[in-house]
Design an enzyme around this catalytic site. Structure first.
Site, short mmCIF file in Angstrom:
data_model
loop_
_atom_site.label_atom_id
_atom_site.label_comp_id
_atom_site.label_asym_id
_atom_site.label_seq_id
_atom_site.Cartn_x
_atom_site.Cartn_y
_atom_site.Cartn_z
CG ASP A 39 -1.94 1.08 1.25
OD1 ASP A 39 -1.85 2.00 0.41
OD2 ASP A 39 -2.85 1.02 2.11
CB ALA A 63 -1.67 3.91 -10.51
CB THR A 104 -1.46 8.04 -17.77
OG1 THR A 104 -2.65 8.47 -18.44
CG2 THR A 104 -0.88 9.24 -17.03
CG ASP A 105 -3.61 8.83 -22.48
OD1 ASP A 105 -3.76 8.37 -21.33
OD2 ASP A 105 -4.57 9.05 -23.23
CE1 TYR A 128 -4.01 8.64 -13.20
CE2 TYR A 128 -4.40 9.60 -15.37
CZ TYR A 128 -4.02 8.53 -14.58
OH TYR A 128 -3.63 7.36 -15.18
CE LYS A 132 0.40 6.91 -13.65
NZ LYS A 132 0.67 5.65 -12.91
#
Length: 301
Positions: A39, A63, A104-105, A128, A132
């Site tokens: 975690d 994530a 991620t994109d 977000y 990332k």
């Protein structure tokens, strides 16, 4: 002595589930772990999990992925997407363990007008994406033998995703309004998992190579809009008896959300192909496999 496993984090997520399910077919012993045993909100569990598994390689599929909720839970999103992966990368470096991390994109703002390459400047639009991007930076700064795979629009027969949402909505509503001015590439979790496992197998067979390090883009082939994706999903579902509502194209402005999304987040996957000789199947082929699996799962008592 048995071979050391690969450790898969985020076991309960779409990708973690697919990785664990498909690792045996790839010839890779694997151990999948999730909360509470691993975690990012409890950093001590990270070191404990690594010590217990003694893995040959780690795949981080854990994530915070709730894009809109991140806008009001920034601290939690950054703990999951930056701080936890930074700790994991530091521990992997100290133990000499290669790390494959999924990004991620949404690190891009979607204004390029062409598929993004790995060297294009990032410009996240929301919490977000910022979290990332910060995770990518932290992993690279940690100095581990690390591969970062940016992907997009992940869907599968399990978990919460756009395909399952559309099928559920089609059973309830006569018409669906779906955004038609955001472009990207739906990517099946199982296809992404196969690519990750192929990379892991190569690393374990050949040893770490300097050319493996850094950021790669990994999505299915082709691209579409959310409206195009919904149209394909529901046409396939209708063949199996699911009601087929009207699918009304709308603009992003007509469907306001807490987080802004990139208008065109297509990713160029040339580097993945050149380095690892990998190309994921077309998103339509993936959808043709996943939709019947969703329907079959829904029918299982």
């Amino acid at each position: 002595m048995p071979p050391r496993p690969i450790l898969i984090t985020g076991a309960s997520g779409q990708l973690g589930h697919a990785l664990a399910a498909r690792a045996p077919a790839a010839g890779l012993p694997a151990r999948a772990i999730g909360r509470p045993g691993f975690d990012f909100d409890a950093p001590e569990t990270i070191a404990r999990a690594l010590a217990a598994a003694d893995p040959a390689l780690v795949v981080n599929a854990a994530a915070w992925t709730a894009v809109d909720a991140a806008e009001t839970s920034a601290d939690a999103a950054f703990r999951a997407n930056r701080d936890g992966p930074a700790t994991l990368a530091t521990l992997c470096r100290s133990r000499g363990i290669p790390l494959i991390h999924v990004s991620t994109d949404y690190v891009f703002d979607g204004t390029k007008g062409a598929p993004y390459t790995e060297t294009d400047p990032i410009a996240p639009l929301g919490v977000y994406g910022h979290s990332k991007a910060a995770g990518e930076e932290a992993i690279l700064a940690a100095g581990a033998d690390a591969i970062i795979l940016r992907t997009a629009w992940v869907f599968s027969a399990t978990g919460k995703n756009f395909a399952r949402t559309m099928i559920a909505a089609a059973r309830r509503l006569p018409a669906l309004r779906v955004v038609a001015d955001q472009r990207g590439t739906p990517t099946a979790a199982e296809d992404l998992a196969d690519a990750i496992l192929a990379i892991a197998a190569r690393i374990l067979a050949e040893g770490w190579q300097p050319g493996f390090a850094g950021i790669f883009h990994a999505t299915s082939a082709g691209d579409t809009s959310w409206h195009g994706f919904a149209t394909e999903i529901l046409a396939l579902a209708a063949r199996h008896g699911t009601p087929h509502p009207d699918i009304i194209p709308i603009a992003t402005a007509d469907w306001p959300t807490p987080a802004r999304r990139p208008a065109d987040s297509r990713l160029d996957t040339t580097k993945l192909s050149q380095t690892f000789a990998l190309a994921l199947p077309h998103w339509k082929d993936a959808t043709a496999r996943i939709v019947p699996a969703i329907l079959a799962q829904d029918e299982t008592p």
